[in-house]
Design a protein around this motif. Structure first.
Motif, PDB file in Angstrom:
ATOM      1  N   VAL A  92      -4.375  11.688  16.116  1.00 26.38           N
ATOM      2  CA  VAL A  92      -4.130  10.209  16.172  1.00 26.38           C
ATOM      3  C   VAL A  92      -5.147   9.626  15.336  1.00 26.38           C
ATOM      4  CG1 VAL A  92      -3.848   8.097  17.316  1.00 26.38           C
ATOM      5  CG2 VAL A  92      -3.037  10.248  18.478  1.00 26.38           C
ATOM      6  N   PRO A  93      -4.784   9.130  14.150  1.00 22.30           N
ATOM      7  CA  PRO A  93      -5.553   8.345  13.106  1.00 22.30           C
ATOM      8  C   PRO A  93      -5.842   7.069  13.706  1.00 22.30           C
ATOM      9  CG  PRO A  93      -3.155   8.588  12.308  1.00 22.30           C
ATOM     10  CD  PRO A  93      -3.337   9.159  13.472  1.00 22.30           C
ATOM     11  N   VAL A  94      -7.133   6.742  13.731  1.00 20.78           N
ATOM     12  CA  VAL A  94      -7.496   5.365  14.108  1.00 20.78           C
ATOM     13  C   VAL A  94      -7.508   4.577  13.198  1.00 20.78           C
ATOM     14  CG1 VAL A  94      -9.573   4.469  15.477  1.00 20.78           C
ATOM     15  CG2 VAL A  94      -8.930   6.614  15.802  1.00 20.78           C
ATOM     16  N   GLN A 119      -2.264  -3.280   5.978  1.00 25.32           N
ATOM     17  CA  GLN A 119      -1.638  -2.896   4.501  1.00 25.32           C
ATOM     18  C   GLN A 119      -0.432  -1.820   4.791  1.00 25.32           C
ATOM     19  OE1 GLN A 119      -4.735  -1.142   2.135  1.00 25.32           O
ATOM     20  NE2 GLN A 119      -3.270  -0.748   0.447  1.00 25.32           N
ATOM     21  N   VAL A 120      -0.692  -0.843   5.735  1.00 20.22           N
ATOM     22  CA  VAL A 120       0.434   0.094   6.062  1.00 20.22           C
ATOM     23  C   VAL A 120       1.694  -0.700   6.675  1.00 20.22           C
ATOM     24  CG1 VAL A 120       0.891   2.243   7.393  1.00 20.22           C
ATOM     25  CG2 VAL A 120      -1.252   1.974   5.976  1.00 20.22           C
ATOM     26  N   ALA A 121       1.414  -1.669   7.385  1.00 23.46           N
ATOM     27  CA  ALA A 121       2.586  -2.304   8.268  1.00 23.46           C
ATOM     28  C   ALA A 121       3.526  -3.140   7.093  1.00 23.46           C
ATOM     29  CB  ALA A 121       2.135  -3.138   9.386  1.00 23.46           C
ATOM     30  N   GLY A 122       2.462  -3.722   6.060  1.00 25.52           N
ATOM     31  CA  GLY A 122       3.331  -4.454   5.054  1.00 25.52           C
ATOM     32  C   GLY A 122       4.033  -3.743   4.117  1.00 25.52           C
ATOM     33  N   GLU A 123       3.831  -2.392   4.176  1.00 22.17           N
ATOM     34  CA  GLU A 123       4.609  -1.559   3.188  1.00 22.17           C
ATOM     35  C   GLU A 123       5.857  -1.199   3.911  1.00 22.17           C
ATOM     36  OE1 GLU A 123       3.771  -0.273  -0.166  1.00 22.17           O
ATOM     37  OE2 GLU A 123       1.996  -1.433  -0.355  1.00 22.17           O
ATOM     38  N   VAL A 140     -10.433   1.260  10.180  1.00 22.69           N
ATOM     39  CA  VAL A 140     -10.659   1.052   8.787  1.00 22.69           C
ATOM     40  C   VAL A 140     -10.260  -0.553   8.478  1.00 22.69           C
ATOM     41  CG1 VAL A 140      -9.932   1.634   6.503  1.00 22.69           C
ATOM     42  CG2 VAL A 140     -10.114   3.440   8.154  1.00 22.69           C
ATOM     43  N   PRO A 141     -10.880  -1.363   8.278  1.00 27.57           N
ATOM     44  CA  PRO A 141     -10.541  -2.828   7.950  1.00 27.57           C
ATOM     45  C   PRO A 141      -9.500  -3.115   6.952  1.00 27.57           C
ATOM     46  CG  PRO A 141     -12.954  -2.643   7.831  1.00 27.57           C
ATOM     47  CD  PRO A 141     -12.504  -1.219   7.780  1.00 27.57           C
ATOM     48  N   GLY A 142      -8.347  -3.639   7.493  1.00 24.73           N
ATOM     49  CA  GLY A 142      -7.400  -3.946   6.910  1.00 24.73           C
ATOM     50  C   GLY A 142      -6.181  -2.936   6.684  1.00 24.73           C
ATOM     51  N   LEU A 143      -6.617  -1.585   7.323  1.00 28.05           N
ATOM     52  CA  LEU A 143      -5.670  -0.777   6.890  1.00 28.05           C
ATOM     53  C   LEU A 143      -4.213  -0.816   7.596  1.00 28.05           C
ATOM     54  CD1 LEU A 143      -4.776   2.066   5.638  1.00 28.05           C
ATOM     55  CD2 LEU A 143      -5.968   3.107   7.712  1.00 28.05           C
ATOM     56  N   ALA A 144      -4.336  -1.041   8.936  1.00 30.41           N
ATOM     57  CA  ALA A 144      -3.360  -1.325   9.750  1.00 30.41           C
ATOM     58  C   ALA A 144      -2.271  -2.347   9.067  1.00 30.41           C
ATOM     59  CB  ALA A 144      -3.519  -1.853  11.189  1.00 30.41           C
ATOM     60  N   VAL A 200      -0.494   9.113  -0.831  1.00 27.59           N
ATOM     61  CA  VAL A 200       1.044   9.508  -1.618  1.00 27.59           C
ATOM     62  C   VAL A 200       1.860   8.365  -1.254  1.00 27.59           C
ATOM     63  CG1 VAL A 200       3.045  10.906  -1.690  1.00 27.59           C
ATOM     64  CG2 VAL A 200       0.562  11.951  -1.637  1.00 27.59           C
ATOM     65  N   GLY A 201       2.155   7.944   0.207  1.00 25.67           N
ATOM     66  CA  GLY A 201       3.093   7.085   0.830  1.00 25.67           C
ATOM     67  C   GLY A 201       2.870   5.717   0.469  1.00 25.67           C
ATOM     68  N   TRP A 202       1.669   5.340   0.514  1.00 26.36           N
ATOM     69  CA  TRP A 202       1.231   3.887   0.503  1.00 26.36           C
ATOM     70  C   TRP A 202       0.275   3.348  -0.650  1.00 26.36           C
ATOM     71  CZ3 TRP A 202       2.360   6.158   5.191  1.00 26.36           C
ATOM     72  CH2 TRP A 202       3.306   5.421   5.805  1.00 26.36           C
ATOM     73  N   HIS A 203      -0.034   4.594  -1.174  1.00 24.91           N
ATOM     74  CA  HIS A 203      -1.188   4.085  -2.436  1.00 24.91           C
ATOM     75  C   HIS A 203      -2.409   4.007  -1.757  1.00 24.91           C
ATOM     76  CE1 HIS A 203       2.157   5.108  -5.014  1.00 24.91           C
ATOM     77  NE2 HIS A 203       2.895   4.241  -4.499  1.00 24.91           N
ATOM     78  N   VAL A 204      -3.000   4.125  -0.642  1.00 27.97           N
ATOM     79  CA  VAL A 204      -4.230   3.858  -0.168  1.00 27.97           C
ATOM     80  C   VAL A 204      -5.032   5.024  -0.327  1.00 27.97           C
ATOM     81  CG1 VAL A 204      -5.321   3.285   2.156  1.00 27.97           C
ATOM     82  CG2 VAL A 204      -3.144   2.310   1.577  1.00 27.97           C
ATOM     83  N   ARG A 205      -6.163   4.706  -0.984  1.00 31.03           N
ATOM     84  CA  ARG A 205      -7.118   6.019  -1.217  1.00 31.03           C
ATOM     85  C   ARG A 205      -8.332   5.542  -0.162  1.00 31.03           C
ATOM     86  NH1 ARG A 205      -3.953   8.564  -3.865  1.00 31.03           N
ATOM     87  NH2 ARG A 205      -3.512   7.925  -5.907  1.00 31.03           N
ATOM     88  N   LEU A 206      -8.561   6.786   0.729  1.00 33.79           N
ATOM     89  CA  LEU A 206      -9.862   6.558   1.563  1.00 33.79           C
ATOM     90  C   LEU A 206     -10.844   7.597   1.418  1.00 33.79           C
ATOM     91  CD1 LEU A 206      -7.701   5.545   4.903  1.00 33.79           C
ATOM     92  CD2 LEU A 206      -9.039   4.336   3.510  1.00 33.79           C
ATOM     93  N   ALA A 207     -12.000   7.459   1.365  1.00 36.13           N
ATOM     94  CA  ALA A 207     -13.069   8.334   1.343  1.00 36.13           C
ATOM     95  C   ALA A 207     -13.176   9.206   2.770  1.00 36.13           C
ATOM     96  CB  ALA A 207     -14.630   7.665   1.522  1.00 36.13           C
TER      97      ALA A 207
END
Length: 190
Positions: free
Chosen positions: A174-176, A186-190, A180-184, A152-159
């Motif tokens: 605590v989510p690790v 991508q979220v930081a960039g938003e 997930v390659p590139g997730l941190a 919802v917040g970052w438009h990141v879809r994960l399995a």
């Protein structure tokens, strides 16, 4: 021969039991109910029994029994006292468990706990009752919440298996992100 005993058919246990029965139609399941002579409607591969069934089988037990969690939490949530509400749920569910568990029936059987809060209930069964193989489930719910926030917040879809969690279920998961390659990034960039 019983393959699994499910204790607790409330709002938490019934969907779990139905899902297990549907996925494993050839397994013999037992549902622990208050009045085995007048059981609720159950799937065809599920038999109703009282807690005494534990004396006659070594089958694993899935503990879904719980007090009315929403009722217990309501006054605490209104005041923003979430930790106190979680402690109240723990006290009521532990009291319920202590009232109905005969220790001699629980030793040496695998037990899976899905009742909140998972950690103290697992600790009680492992310590006071003497169960060795006690497992708790709950972090998958926290992982789902985190995946929803990311979607919802970052438009990141994960399995469902893409975001592992650590910490304690409920209050301090605590989510690790680094798993997930590139997730941190991508979220930081938003």
């Amino acid at each position: 021969m019983t393959d699994l005993v499910v204790w607790g058919l409330g709002s938490l246990g019934r969907p779990v039991l139905d899902r297990i029965a549907d996925r494993h139609p050839r397994r013999e399941l037992v549902a622990v109910v208050r009045d085995p002579d007048r059981p609720p409607p159950l799937p065809p591969n599920v038999t109703a029994a009282g807690l005494e069934v534990l004396a006659g089988t070594a089958a694993p037990v899935l503990v879904c029994v719980a007090d009315n969690e929403a009722e217990v939490l309501r006054p605490y949530l209104a005041g923003g006292r979430i930790e106190a509400g979680r402690a109240a749920v723990a006290r009521r569910n532990l009291a319920l468990l202590e009232r109905h568990v005969e220790t001699r029936h629980w030793k040496e059987r695998p037990v899976l706990v899905v009742t909140n809060p998972v950690e103290p209930l697992c600790g009680y069964l492992a310590g006071a009752v003497g169960c060795r193989p006690v497992y708790g489930a709950g972090m998958q719910v926290d992982a789902e919440r985190c995946r929803t926030v990311l979607a919802v917040g970052w438009h990141v879809r994960l399995a469902p298996d893409e975001l592992p969690m650590t910490g304690t279920h409920g209050m301090t998961p605590v989510p690790v992100h680094s798993a997930v390659p590139g997730l941190a990034r991508q979220v930081a960039g938003e």
